[in-house]
Design an enzyme around this catalytic site. Structure first.
Site, PDB file in Angstrom:
ATOM      1  N   SER A 112       0.867  -1.183   0.000  1.00 40.34           N
ATOM      2  CA  SER A 112       0.000   0.000   0.000  1.00 40.34           C
ATOM      3  C   SER A 112       0.900   1.229   0.000  1.00 40.34           C
ATOM      4  CB  SER A 112      -0.854  -0.007   1.277  1.00 40.34           C
ATOM      5  OG  SER A 112      -1.449   1.252   1.499  1.00 40.34           O
TER       6      SER A 112
ATOM      7  N   TYR B 114      -1.822  -1.247  10.561  1.00 37.59           N
ATOM      8  CA  TYR B 114      -1.981  -1.495   9.124  1.00 37.59           C
ATOM      9  C   TYR B 114      -0.770  -0.979   8.352  1.00 37.59           C
ATOM     10  CZ  TYR B 114      -3.814  -1.293   4.377  1.00 37.59           C
ATOM     11  OH  TYR B 114      -3.973  -1.454   3.023  1.00 37.59           O
TER      12      TYR B 114
HETATM   13  N1  LIG Z   1      -8.730  -0.213  -1.181  1.00 34.87           N
HETATM   14  C1  LIG Z   1      -7.690   0.494  -0.798  1.00 34.87           C
HETATM   15  O1  LIG Z   1      -7.794   1.720  -0.628  1.00 34.87           O
HETATM   16  C2  LIG Z   1      -6.343  -0.183  -0.631  1.00 34.87           C
HETATM   17  C3  LIG Z   1      -5.196   0.637  -0.670  1.00 34.87           C
HETATM   18  C4  LIG Z   1      -3.949   0.038  -0.517  1.00 34.87           C
HETATM   19  C5  LIG Z   1      -3.849  -1.328  -0.320  1.00 34.87           C
HETATM   20  N2  LIG Z   1      -4.974  -2.103  -0.291  1.00 34.87           N
HETATM   21  C6  LIG Z   1      -4.805  -3.543  -0.059  1.00 34.87           C
HETATM   22  O2  LIG Z   1      -5.398  -4.256  -1.116  1.00 34.87           O
HETATM   23  C7  LIG Z   1      -5.778  -5.560  -0.665  1.00 34.87           C
HETATM   24  C8  LIG Z   1      -7.204  -5.839  -1.122  1.00 34.87           C
HETATM   25  O3  LIG Z   1      -8.080  -4.952  -0.436  1.00 34.87           O
HETATM   26  P1  LIG Z   1      -9.368  -4.323  -1.122  1.00 34.87           P
HETATM   27  O4  LIG Z   1      -9.146  -2.865  -1.232  1.00 34.87           O
HETATM   28  O5  LIG Z   1      -9.757  -5.083  -2.325  1.00 34.87           O
HETATM   29  O6  LIG Z   1     -10.414  -4.524   0.072  1.00 34.87           O
HETATM   30  P2  LIG Z   1     -11.729  -5.436   0.178  1.00 34.87           P
HETATM   31  O7  LIG Z   1     -12.647  -5.130  -0.955  1.00 34.87           O
HETATM   32  O8  LIG Z   1     -12.208  -5.233   1.578  1.00 34.87           O
HETATM   33  O9  LIG Z   1     -11.154  -6.924  -0.001  1.00 34.87           O
HETATM   34  C9  LIG Z   1     -10.402  -7.555   1.011  1.00 34.87           C
HETATM   35  C10 LIG Z   1     -10.343  -9.035   0.726  1.00 34.87           C
HETATM   36  O10 LIG Z   1      -9.578  -9.662   1.776  1.00 34.87           O
HETATM   37  C11 LIG Z   1     -10.320 -10.776   2.254  1.00 34.87           C
HETATM   38  N3  LIG Z   1     -10.064 -11.034   3.670  1.00 34.87           N
HETATM   39  C12 LIG Z   1     -10.148 -10.147   4.697  1.00 34.87           C
HETATM   40  N4  LIG Z   1      -9.966 -10.792   5.875  1.00 34.87           N
HETATM   41  C13 LIG Z   1      -9.758 -12.103   5.575  1.00 34.87           C
HETATM   42  C14 LIG Z   1      -9.532 -13.271   6.356  1.00 34.87           C
HETATM   43  N5  LIG Z   1      -9.511 -13.237   7.692  1.00 34.87           N
HETATM   44  N6  LIG Z   1      -9.365 -14.455   5.714  1.00 34.87           N
HETATM   45  C15 LIG Z   1      -9.405 -14.517   4.363  1.00 34.87           C
HETATM   46  N7  LIG Z   1      -9.631 -13.455   3.570  1.00 34.87           N
HETATM   47  C16 LIG Z   1      -9.807 -12.261   4.174  1.00 34.87           C
HETATM   48  C17 LIG Z   1     -11.787 -10.412   2.033  1.00 34.87           C
HETATM   49  O11 LIG Z   1     -12.566 -11.593   1.884  1.00 34.87           O
HETATM   50  P3  LIG Z   1     -13.646 -12.144   2.946  1.00 34.87           P
HETATM   51  O12 LIG Z   1     -14.197 -10.980   3.715  1.00 34.87           O
HETATM   52  O13 LIG Z   1     -14.667 -12.837   2.087  1.00 34.87           O
HETATM   53  O14 LIG Z   1     -12.868 -13.110   3.783  1.00 34.87           O
HETATM   54  C18 LIG Z   1     -11.708  -9.679   0.702  1.00 34.87           C
HETATM   55  O15 LIG Z   1     -11.794 -10.583  -0.359  1.00 34.87           O
HETATM   56  C19 LIG Z   1      -5.583  -5.559   0.842  1.00 34.87           C
HETATM   57  O16 LIG Z   1      -4.378  -6.201   1.182  1.00 34.87           O
HETATM   58  C20 LIG Z   1      -5.501  -4.075   1.188  1.00 34.87           C
HETATM   59  O17 LIG Z   1      -4.749  -3.834   2.344  1.00 34.87           O
HETATM   60  C21 LIG Z   1      -6.211  -1.554  -0.438  1.00 34.87           C
END
Ligand SMILES: NC(=O)c1ccc[n+]([C@@H]2O[C@H](COP(=O)([O-])OP(=O)(O)OC[C@H]3O[C@@H](n4cnc5c(N)ncnc54)[C@H](OP(=O)(O)O)[C@@H]3O)[C@@H](O)[C@H]2O)c1
Length: 270
Positions: A152, A165
């Protein structure tokens, strides 16, 4: 120089956190490029719907494995499952992750534990367990094997109110860059993808608005940055999605750390 296109056609890619947001984006682009998928997350219904969608759109086969990566022994269980099904993974996308907003002192202990377990421990264990197979796949399928870890822009500086985080993502960035170096010459493409605020379920899960007037990036924009890095003749150790985010990350790395944490602390109070 002609770009060495990343071509996972005929291989299998495992995407964690494939039930929403960036994980769905990775699954679509990998399937579009001809990879079969292993889709894992906790929400089985979402994974099953995605598997059907990918089969209809691209004709690829998806194996769905519901799993809570915060549960004890989750990665060992996943590895046993892959072995039992005789699935060889050529690309691993460690995408699952979540954030907890607020002061560390106020955070529930179990949420802190789960955050570190999912963002750091599971990602490390899965990378370690699959690395020999990924390297073997890189030999068998030149330009067809990759390790992609989701960091990130929060990785580039400490962020008060998002402390665990940001620290977890700094770890992911550091680990991935070291793995990039350790695997040089094997043909395996290794990169840490660093998105800024992106339109997914991330902020809803964190129960917080992204804050400020800035536009959220789309999943497609992050995918363009991630796959451009994979398509490069020399895949970089990390890629920051978006020009503004690249400038901010560079500034954060160049300024005195005390000044940086003071600025991020003030911004995160807004
Ligand atoms: N969106 C942003 O602004 C942003 C910015 C920088 C980095 N990121 C990173 O990008 C990645 C994807 O995030 P996203 O933005 O796509 O968010 P998201 O839409 O909330 O997706 C997060 C995913 O992680 C899974 N997850 C969470 N807890 C889990 C657990 N205990 N076991 C297994 N799976 C789990 C969720 O699936 P379930 O709930 O079905 O388990 C979901 O599929 C993350 O690593 C996040 O830190 C996001």
């Amino acid at each position: 120089m002609t770009p060495a296109l990343y071509n996972p056609m005929g291989t299998t890619a495992l995407v964690t956190g494939a039930s929403s947001g960036l994980g769905v984006g990775f699954a679509h682009e990998l399937a579009r490029r001809g990879a079969d998928l292993v889709l894992t997350a906790r929400r089985l219904d979402r994974l099953e719907a995605l598997a059907v969608d990918l089969a209809e759109k691209y004709g690829t086969v998806s194996t769905v494995i519901p799993l809570d990566l915060a549960a004890p022994g989750a990665v060992a269980e996943l590895m046993r499952d892959l072995t039992d099904r005789d699935i060889r993974v050529s690309t691993l996308v460690n995408n699952a992750g979540f954030a907890l907003f607020g002061s560390v002192v106020d955070a529930p202990a179990d949420r802190v534990h789960d955050q570190v377990t999912v963002n750091v421990t599971a990602l490390t264990e899965l990378s370690h367990a699959l690395l020999p197979g990924l390297q073997a796949a890189a030999l068998a399928h030149p330009h067809g094997a990759a390790l992609v870890n989701l960091a990130s822009t929060a990785a580039f500086q400490p962020v008060p109110q998002l402390a665990v985080y940001a620290a977890s993502k700094a770890y992911v960035l550091s680990l991935t860059e070291a793995l990039w170096y350790e695997t040089r010459g094997t043909g395996l493409k290794v990169t840490a993808v660093c998105p800024g605020p992106t339109e997914t379920e991330f902020y809803a899960v964190a129960r917080r608005s992204p804050g400020g007037p800035r536009r959220l990036m789309s999943v497609d924009e992050v995918m363009q940055a991630a796959f451009a890095a994979l398509d490069a003749a020399r895949t970089p150790p990390h890629v920051v999605a978006g020009t503004g985010n690249r400038i901010t990350a560079w500034l954060a790395g160049s300024a005195p750390r005390r000044a940086v944490v003071t600025v991020t602390g003030r911004l995160s109070r807004r």
